[in-house]
Motif scaffolding. Sequence first.
Motif, mmCIF file in Angstrom:
data_model
loop_
_atom_site.group_PDB
_atom_site.id
_atom_site.type_symbol
_atom_site.label_atom_id
_atom_site.label_comp_id
_atom_site.label_asym_id
_atom_site.label_seq_id
_atom_site.Cartn_x
_atom_site.Cartn_y
_atom_site.Cartn_z
ATOM 1 N N MET A 23 -7.986 8.159 -11.938
ATOM 2 C CA MET A 23 -6.920 7.186 -11.675
ATOM 3 C C MET A 23 -5.736 7.855 -10.984
ATOM 4 O O MET A 23 -5.163 7.299 -10.048
ATOM 5 N N ALA A 24 -5.393 9.063 -11.414
ATOM 6 C CA ALA A 24 -4.274 9.783 -10.809
ATOM 7 C C ALA A 24 -4.540 10.067 -9.338
ATOM 8 O O ALA A 24 -3.663 9.905 -8.487
ATOM 9 N N VAL A 25 -5.756 10.470 -9.008
ATOM 10 C CA VAL A 25 -6.123 10.742 -7.615
ATOM 11 C C VAL A 25 -6.125 9.436 -6.816
ATOM 12 O O VAL A 25 -5.646 9.396 -5.681
ATOM 13 N N ALA A 26 -6.637 8.359 -7.408
ATOM 14 C CA ALA A 26 -6.676 7.063 -6.720
ATOM 15 C C ALA A 26 -5.276 6.567 -6.397
ATOM 16 O O ALA A 26 -5.022 6.053 -5.306
ATOM 17 N N LEU A 27 -4.349 6.720 -7.323
ATOM 18 C CA LEU A 27 -2.973 6.253 -7.110
ATOM 19 C C LEU A 27 -2.234 7.096 -6.079
ATOM 20 O O LEU A 27 -1.341 6.599 -5.398
ATOM 21 N N ALA A 28 -2.603 8.358 -5.955
ATOM 22 C CA ALA A 28 -1.951 9.254 -4.991
ATOM 23 C C ALA A 28 -2.531 9.114 -3.582
ATOM 24 O O ALA A 28 -1.925 9.584 -2.617
ATOM 25 N N ALA A 29 -3.665 8.457 -3.449
ATOM 26 C CA ALA A 29 -4.333 8.322 -2.152
ATOM 27 C C ALA A 29 -3.557 7.385 -1.231
ATOM 28 O O ALA A 29 -2.830 6.501 -1.689
ATOM 29 N N CYS A 41 -24.436 10.081 -13.450
ATOM 30 C CA CYS A 41 -23.918 11.335 -14.018
ATOM 31 C C CYS A 41 -22.976 11.092 -15.200
ATOM 32 O O CYS A 41 -22.577 12.030 -15.872
ATOM 33 N N PHE A 42 -22.595 9.835 -15.438
ATOM 34 C CA PHE A 42 -21.697 9.428 -16.521
ATOM 35 C C PHE A 42 -20.286 10.000 -16.382
ATOM 36 O O PHE A 42 -19.495 9.937 -17.308
ATOM 37 N N GLY A 43 -19.977 10.527 -15.195
ATOM 38 C CA GLY A 43 -18.619 10.931 -14.866
ATOM 39 C C GLY A 43 -17.939 9.764 -14.168
ATOM 40 O O GLY A 43 -18.444 8.636 -14.178
ATOM 41 N N PHE A 44 -16.816 10.026 -13.532
ATOM 42 C CA PHE A 44 -16.101 8.996 -12.788
ATOM 43 C C PHE A 44 -16.048 9.374 -11.317
ATOM 44 O O PHE A 44 -15.910 10.553 -10.978
ATOM 45 N N HIS A 45 -16.209 8.403 -10.438
ATOM 46 C CA HIS A 45 -16.077 8.559 -9.001
ATOM 47 C C HIS A 45 -15.034 7.565 -8.526
ATOM 48 O O HIS A 45 -14.592 6.703 -9.281
ATOM 49 N N LEU A 46 -14.669 7.651 -7.238
ATOM 50 C CA LEU A 46 -13.752 6.686 -6.633
ATOM 51 C C LEU A 46 -14.508 5.862 -5.603
ATOM 52 O O LEU A 46 -15.400 6.367 -4.925
ATOM 53 N N GLY A 48 -13.902 2.598 -2.548
ATOM 54 C CA GLY A 48 -12.986 1.778 -1.774
ATOM 55 C C GLY A 48 -13.317 0.306 -1.886
ATOM 56 O O GLY A 48 -12.578 -0.547 -1.401
ATOM 57 N N ARG A 49 -14.416 -0.018 -2.546
ATOM 58 C CA ARG A 49 -14.807 -1.422 -2.712
ATOM 59 C C ARG A 49 -13.870 -2.088 -3.710
ATOM 60 O O ARG A 49 -13.760 -1.657 -4.850
ATOM 61 N N THR A 50 -13.211 -3.139 -3.267
ATOM 62 C CA THR A 50 -12.254 -3.818 -4.131
ATOM 63 C C THR A 50 -12.497 -5.326 -4.212
ATOM 64 O O THR A 50 -11.787 -6.018 -4.924
ATOM 65 N N LYS A 51 -13.468 -5.839 -3.494
ATOM 66 C CA LYS A 51 -13.725 -7.279 -3.476
ATOM 67 C C LYS A 51 -14.039 -7.777 -4.893
ATOM 68 O O LYS A 51 -14.980 -7.318 -5.537
ATOM 69 N N GLY A 52 -13.232 -8.708 -5.359
ATOM 70 C CA GLY A 52 -13.432 -9.297 -6.676
ATOM 71 C C GLY A 52 -12.999 -8.407 -7.835
ATOM 72 O O GLY A 52 -13.247 -8.740 -8.989
ATOM 73 N N LYS A 53 -12.360 -7.295 -7.560
ATOM 74 C CA LYS A 53 -11.931 -6.374 -8.613
ATOM 75 C C LYS A 53 -10.413 -6.408 -8.746
ATOM 76 O O LYS A 53 -9.710 -6.692 -7.795
ATOM 77 N N ARG A 54 -9.933 -6.103 -9.940
ATOM 78 C CA ARG A 54 -8.480 -6.027 -10.158
ATOM 79 C C ARG A 54 -7.925 -4.777 -9.475
ATOM 80 O O ARG A 54 -8.566 -3.733 -9.484
ATOM 81 N N SER A 55 -6.733 -4.879 -8.942
ATOM 82 C CA SER A 55 -6.094 -3.712 -8.332
ATOM 83 C C SER A 55 -5.449 -2.862 -9.420
ATOM 84 O O SER A 55 -5.210 -3.313 -10.523
ATOM 85 N N LEU A 56 -5.131 -1.621 -9.072
ATOM 86 C CA LEU A 56 -4.553 -0.687 -10.050
ATOM 87 C C LEU A 56 -3.101 -0.973 -10.298
ATOM 88 O O LEU A 56 -2.337 -1.317 -9.488
#
Length: 56
Positions: A23-29, A41-46, A48-56
Amino acid sequence: MARTTRLSVCRRKRRFADEGEAMAVALAATITLRPYRCDRCFGFHLTGRTKGKRSL
């Protein structure tokens, strides 16, 4: 319907240990990014797909 991550895509993307770090990296982008938990992998990735998703 949830999308599954292809293994080849998972391997190319940067992996974050927890959602807070991603989240920190996403907000700084300079572009709109959103973290998601990878079903491979059960980790987290980022993404750019945002269609139908809530924004941060």
